[in-house]
Design a protein around this motif. Structure first.
Motif, short mmCIF file in Angstrom:
data_model
loop_
_atom_site.label_atom_id
_atom_site.label_comp_id
_atom_site.label_asym_id
_atom_site.label_seq_id
_atom_site.Cartn_x
_atom_site.Cartn_y
_atom_site.Cartn_z
N LEU A 49 8.15 -3.06 -15.20
CA LEU A 49 8.96 -2.26 -14.28
C LEU A 49 9.37 -3.10 -13.08
CD1 LEU A 49 7.21 1.22 -14.13
CD2 LEU A 49 9.43 0.66 -15.10
N HIS A 50 8.40 -3.84 -12.57
CA HIS A 50 8.65 -4.65 -11.38
C HIS A 50 9.71 -5.72 -11.65
CE1 HIS A 50 7.96 -8.02 -8.62
NE2 HIS A 50 7.65 -7.09 -7.73
N ASP A 51 9.53 -6.44 -12.76
CA ASP A 51 10.45 -7.54 -13.04
C ASP A 51 11.77 -7.07 -13.63
OD1 ASP A 51 8.47 -9.14 -12.19
OD2 ASP A 51 7.76 -9.72 -14.18
N GLY A 52 11.76 -5.87 -14.24
CA GLY A 52 12.97 -5.40 -14.90
C GLY A 52 13.72 -4.36 -14.08
N ALA B 93 16.79 6.26 -3.59
CA ALA B 93 15.79 7.27 -3.97
C ALA B 93 15.17 6.90 -5.31
CB ALA B 93 16.45 8.64 -4.04
N ALA B 94 16.03 6.43 -6.25
CA ALA B 94 15.52 6.04 -7.57
C ALA B 94 14.52 4.90 -7.43
CB ALA B 94 16.68 5.63 -8.47
N LEU B 95 14.85 3.99 -6.55
CA LEU B 95 13.98 2.83 -6.33
C LEU B 95 12.62 3.28 -5.78
CD1 LEU B 95 14.34 -0.17 -6.70
CD2 LEU B 95 15.23 -0.32 -4.39
N GLU B 96 12.69 4.20 -4.84
CA GLU B 96 11.47 4.72 -4.23
C GLU B 96 10.58 5.40 -5.28
OE1 GLU B 96 8.65 5.48 -1.58
OE2 GLU B 96 10.47 4.31 -1.12
N GLU B 97 11.26 6.21 -6.12
CA GLU B 97 10.53 6.93 -7.15
C GLU B 97 9.89 5.96 -8.15
OE1 GLU B 97 12.47 10.23 -9.64
OE2 GLU B 97 12.70 10.81 -7.53
N GLU C 146 6.84 4.35 -6.84
CA GLU C 146 5.66 5.21 -6.92
C GLU C 146 5.13 5.30 -8.34
OE1 GLU C 146 6.26 8.94 -5.00
OE2 GLU C 146 6.43 7.99 -3.02
N ILE C 147 6.07 5.38 -9.29
CA ILE C 147 5.64 5.44 -10.70
C ILE C 147 4.88 4.17 -11.07
CG2 ILE C 147 6.45 5.43 -13.09
CD1 ILE C 147 8.76 7.25 -12.11
N ALA C 148 5.46 3.02 -10.69
CA ALA C 148 4.83 1.74 -11.02
C ALA C 148 3.45 1.66 -10.39
CB ALA C 148 5.71 0.59 -10.53
N ILE D 185 1.04 3.76 -12.30
CA ILE D 185 0.63 3.15 -13.56
C ILE D 185 -0.44 2.10 -13.32
CG2 ILE D 185 1.42 1.65 -15.43
CD1 ILE D 185 4.13 3.08 -15.22
N PHE D 186 -0.22 1.31 -12.31
CA PHE D 186 -1.23 0.30 -11.97
C PHE D 186 -1.04 -0.09 -10.51
CE2 PHE D 186 -3.30 -3.73 -11.65
CZ PHE D 186 -4.39 -3.58 -12.49
N PRO D 187 -2.11 0.05 -9.68
CA PRO D 187 -1.97 -0.29 -8.27
C PRO D 187 -1.85 -1.81 -8.08
CG PRO D 187 -4.24 0.32 -8.76
CD PRO D 187 -3.46 0.52 -10.01
N ALA D 188 -0.63 -2.29 -7.97
CA ALA D 188 -0.39 -3.73 -7.88
C ALA D 188 -1.08 -4.34 -6.67
CB ALA D 188 1.10 -4.01 -7.82
N THR D 189 -1.21 -3.53 -5.60
CA THR D 189 -1.85 -4.04 -4.38
C THR D 189 -3.25 -4.58 -4.68
OG1 THR D 189 -0.74 -2.20 -3.33
CG2 THR D 189 -2.27 -3.44 -1.98
N LEU D 190 -3.90 -3.89 -5.64
CA LEU D 190 -5.27 -4.27 -5.98
C LEU D 190 -5.36 -5.72 -6.44
CD1 LEU D 190 -7.92 -2.72 -6.03
CD2 LEU D 190 -7.48 -2.15 -8.40
N THR D 191 -4.45 -6.11 -7.32
CA THR D 191 -4.49 -7.49 -7.82
C THR D 191 -3.82 -8.44 -6.84
OG1 THR D 191 -2.65 -6.79 -9.18
CG2 THR D 191 -4.73 -7.19 -10.29
N GLU D 192 -2.84 -7.93 -6.11
CA GLU D 192 -2.12 -8.82 -5.19
C GLU D 192 -2.94 -9.12 -3.94
OE1 GLU D 192 2.37 -7.28 -6.29
OE2 GLU D 192 1.50 -6.82 -4.34
N ALA D 193 -3.50 -8.06 -3.36
CA ALA D 193 -4.10 -8.22 -2.04
C ALA D 193 -5.58 -7.89 -1.99
CB ALA D 193 -3.36 -7.35 -1.03
#
Lengths: 216, 487
Positions: B320-323, B359-363, B366-368, B371-379
């Motif tokens: 989702l992030h890269d695409g 708005a779509a980007l914001e949504e 949140e969906i991404a 699915i997986f809290p990216a902050t956890l692996t990033e920070a």
């Protein structure tokens, strides 16, 4: 103004480059990884390096590490770190050694030409640019540590009346609301002040004490 | 006491009778034979007649003691009459010199032949009997040498002494060999009794192994248990199959355990005797070890399932992030560029399009994140928990969070634990590293605990071999997660 862009997706690099060109900014090089970024910064000495935070190999905080390195070794180059989502910790880490010439913005925020141009101009001038949502989050965190700050104005009003020793019925009459609403407010206040249901304590008294101690 | 002497000295009958008596009952053979008789014959007879009962064993033991005592007590060399009467060759009693050589040879050969026959017959008998017969054969040979040697009394006496000593040694040896298994049985039985006492007091997994090691007097002894797929130790961890020197403990036709004594395989017989008594205790231990092994397997498989799920979710978030997210951002860039050039109605339309895209980007963000809290692996966990606390609809205070890099699975488990609790309730979060290899997540919530043992967080913590403990205290409920996290 001369700028280097570092982002691992071509779509973003190109979109950003077109946007910058429209704004009259000179994009001297676009790179896809940290190595290319370091090389471009060293050889081209740009005014600003715009860096995506998530880059290969681990796609976590490579951009942030690179940004700190650039700020430490290339004083003439300001850094604008971009991200799809904002992490307050990253802002703190970025600004922890050096604040001048460092920026951290939500990626889509720079689509707004005015925001982008303003951010670049301020960075070159040696200022700090931090996304407004980061500021909000950091303030919210500070507020959390002081429980009184979490109450809504209505809840504070109810708590003040509780402290005066009034019953829920009296408060309801005073505020012209139903007794049930007062009960809901009071429960919410107890929750926010971290006062659990406990047969050994009177939560109304404890909440009143907290209210008085806060000096409100 | 010795029939040979009686015949030779007391002079019953004529000289011929006395000579024959001395010949067929030479001192060196009759004494030890008689001494050994209760030991060798009576026990065998009793055993054959009565079976291996306790009384028989007692009788055998008694006979052994009497035989040995008699042998040691009676010394024919101190019997003056014997020395006087025995020293002259019995053949001298016969005046006839013509038959002397025949009788000399006969007297020398009879005991040797008797002993030889004894050895041949004894081949079918157990080792102690054969040993005794062999000893007697040697003694008879010496006696024969004494008879056949020159009539110098000094030489004859020394041969006689040697013969006596040899036969006595043979009998003592025979008694020793015959008695040794009983002694060993007794020792083993005492060891088993001690072992059973210790086992009944065993509280911990290690106690059984320790008790077995003590019973075998071998601290290196260890017990391995048979599992359907191989061998496990008392804690259920996989171990190598025991070697051929190990003692197998069987029950119900199958091997349930093996006692491995690396130091000395020679102790195995003792272990064999311990086997039957140990059976029950070890069968018990085997069940426990198998249960532990199964738990371990399930934990690992649960951890693999969780890890596979996380990998899939992380992959999805990354896609989702890269695409989609990148494309949407690029789309907003293009829309904004177009907006910058547009005027009038077109500008209004583009503003609307930009609002929708944002708005779509914001949504999508949140969906991404869901699915997986990216902050956890990033920070890291600290940043992710602060973010979580900030986004919660409830009042969540962060008491303390150790800001350290943790293994990904531990960080996710801790995150999920906090997320589940603060989704339903206000809470105070306290996350600390303890002793370097444990993460303690402590959540204090008012009122009842909002989480239960079937939750995703419980699964994750369980998969790591950790525990979640809920206790009601003065300040509400404390939910404490203890997660092992050796880096």
């Amino acid at each position: 103004m001369r700028v280097v862009i570092a982002d691992d997706t071509m779509l973003m690099r190109e979109g950003l480059a077109r946007l910058l060109a429209d704004a009259g900014v000179d994009v001297v090089e676009s790179v896809g990884d940290v190595e290319g970024l370091n090389r471009a910064v060293a050889f081209k000495s740009p005014d600003v390096a715009i860096v995506d935070i998530r880059m290969p190999p681990t796609f976590t905080d490579e951009g942030l590490v690179a940004a700190r390195l650039i700020r430490a070794t290339q004083p003439g180059t300001a850094v604008l770190v971009l991200s799809q989502h904002l992490v307050p910790e990253f802002a703190l880490r970025l600004l922890e050694d050096q604040q001048a010439g460092c920026g951290y913005l939500l990626k889509e925020r720079v689509g707004d030409m005015a925001v982008l141009v303003d951010a670049l101009r301020r960075l070159v001038a040696g200022e700090t640019v931090v996304d407004p949502s980061i500021v909000t989050a950091l303030f919210a965190r500070r507020r959390r540590d002081r429980p009184m700050g979490m109450l809504t104005p209505r809840e504070r009003e109810v708590l003040a009346l509780v402290t005066e020793g009034r019953s829920n019925l009296a408060i309801a009459e005073r505020l012209s609301i139903t007794q049930r609403t007062v009960e809901a407010h009071v429960t919410q206040v107890f929750d926010k002040l971290g006062l659990p249901e406990d047969p050994d304590t009177n939560r109304r008294v404890l909440a009143s004490l907290t209210f008085l101690q806060s000096g409100a | 006491m010795w029939p040979g002497h009686i015949g030779a000295d007391r002079g019953y009958g004529g000289a011929g009778i006395r000579g024959v008596g001395a010949t067929i009952t030479p001192t060196s053979v009759t004494g030890p034979l008689l001494a050994a008789l209760p030991l060798l014959v009576v026990p065998l007879l009793l055993r054959w007649l009565l079976g291996p009962s306790r009384t028989v064993r007692l009788l055998i033991g008694g006979a052994c003691v009497v035989a040995v005592a008699r042998l040691l007590w009676f010394d024919p060399l101190l019997d003056r009459r014997c020395v006087d009467g025995c020293t002259p060759s019995p053949l001298a009693l016969l005046a006839s010199s013509s038959s002397e050589s025949v009788l000399r040879v006969a007297e020398a050969l009879v005991p040797v032949l008797c002993a030889l026959v004894g050895v041949v017959i004894a081949r079918r008998f157990p080792v102690p009997v054969r040993s005794a017969c062999a000893g007697l054969l040697v003694a008879s040979g010496m006696r024969a040498a004494a008879i056949c040697s020159t009539p110098s009394s000094a030489l004859k006496l020394s041969w006689n002494i040697l013969a006596l000593v040899a036969s006595a040694a043979a009998v003592v040896f025979a008694v020793g060999v015959a008695g040794w298994p009983s002694v060993r049985r007794l020792r083993a039985r005492l060891a088993v009794a001690r072992l059973v006492r210790r086992l009944s007091g065993a509280r911990d997994i290690d106690d059984v192994s320790a008790a077995v090691a003590r019973a075998l007097a071998d601290p290196t002894a260890e017990v391995r248990y048979r599992s359907p797929t191989g061998w496990v130790d008392a804690r259920g961890a996989d171990v190598r199959a025991p070697g051929p020197e190990a003692v197998e403990v069987r029950r119900g036709g199958g091997v349930i355990a093996a006692i491995v004594t690396p130091r000395t395989s020679g102790r195995a017989p003792t272990a064999v005797r311990l086997g039957p008594t140990l059976e029950l205790a070890l069968a018990n231990e085997q069940l426990r070890a198998l249960a532990l092994a199964r738990v371990q397997q399930l934990r690992l498989s649960r951890a693999r399932i969780v890890a596979a799920g996380d990998a899939a979710r992380r992959g999805l978030e990354q896609n989702l992030h890269d695409g989609a997210q990148q494309r949407l951002v690029a789309l907003t860039f293009e829309l904004r560029r177009a907006r910058a050039r547009a005027e009038g109605v077109r500008a209004v339309e583009l503003d609307a399009a930009i609002a929708i895209a944002t708005a779509a980007l914001e949504e999508l963000r949140e969906i991404a994140h869901g699915i997986f809290p990216a902050t956890l692996t990033e920070a890291g966990l600290s940043a992710a928990l602060h973010e979580l606390a900030g986004a919660s609809v409830h009042a969540v205070s962060v008491v303390h969070i150790d800001d350290e890099r943790l293994p990904a699975d531990v960080a996710i488990a801790a995150y999920c634990m906090v997320a589940e609790v603060i989704e339903h309730s206000p809470a105070a979060i306290d996350v600390r590293r303890r002793d370097g290899d444990t993460l303690v997540v402590r959540l204090t919530v008012p009122g009842r605990p909002p989480t239960d043992s079937t939750s995703d967080a419980a699964d994750r913590v369980g998969a790591l071999g950790g525990t979640i403990l809920t206790t009601r205290g003065e300040n509400g409920t404390e939910i404490q997660g203890v997660l092992p996290c050796a880096l």
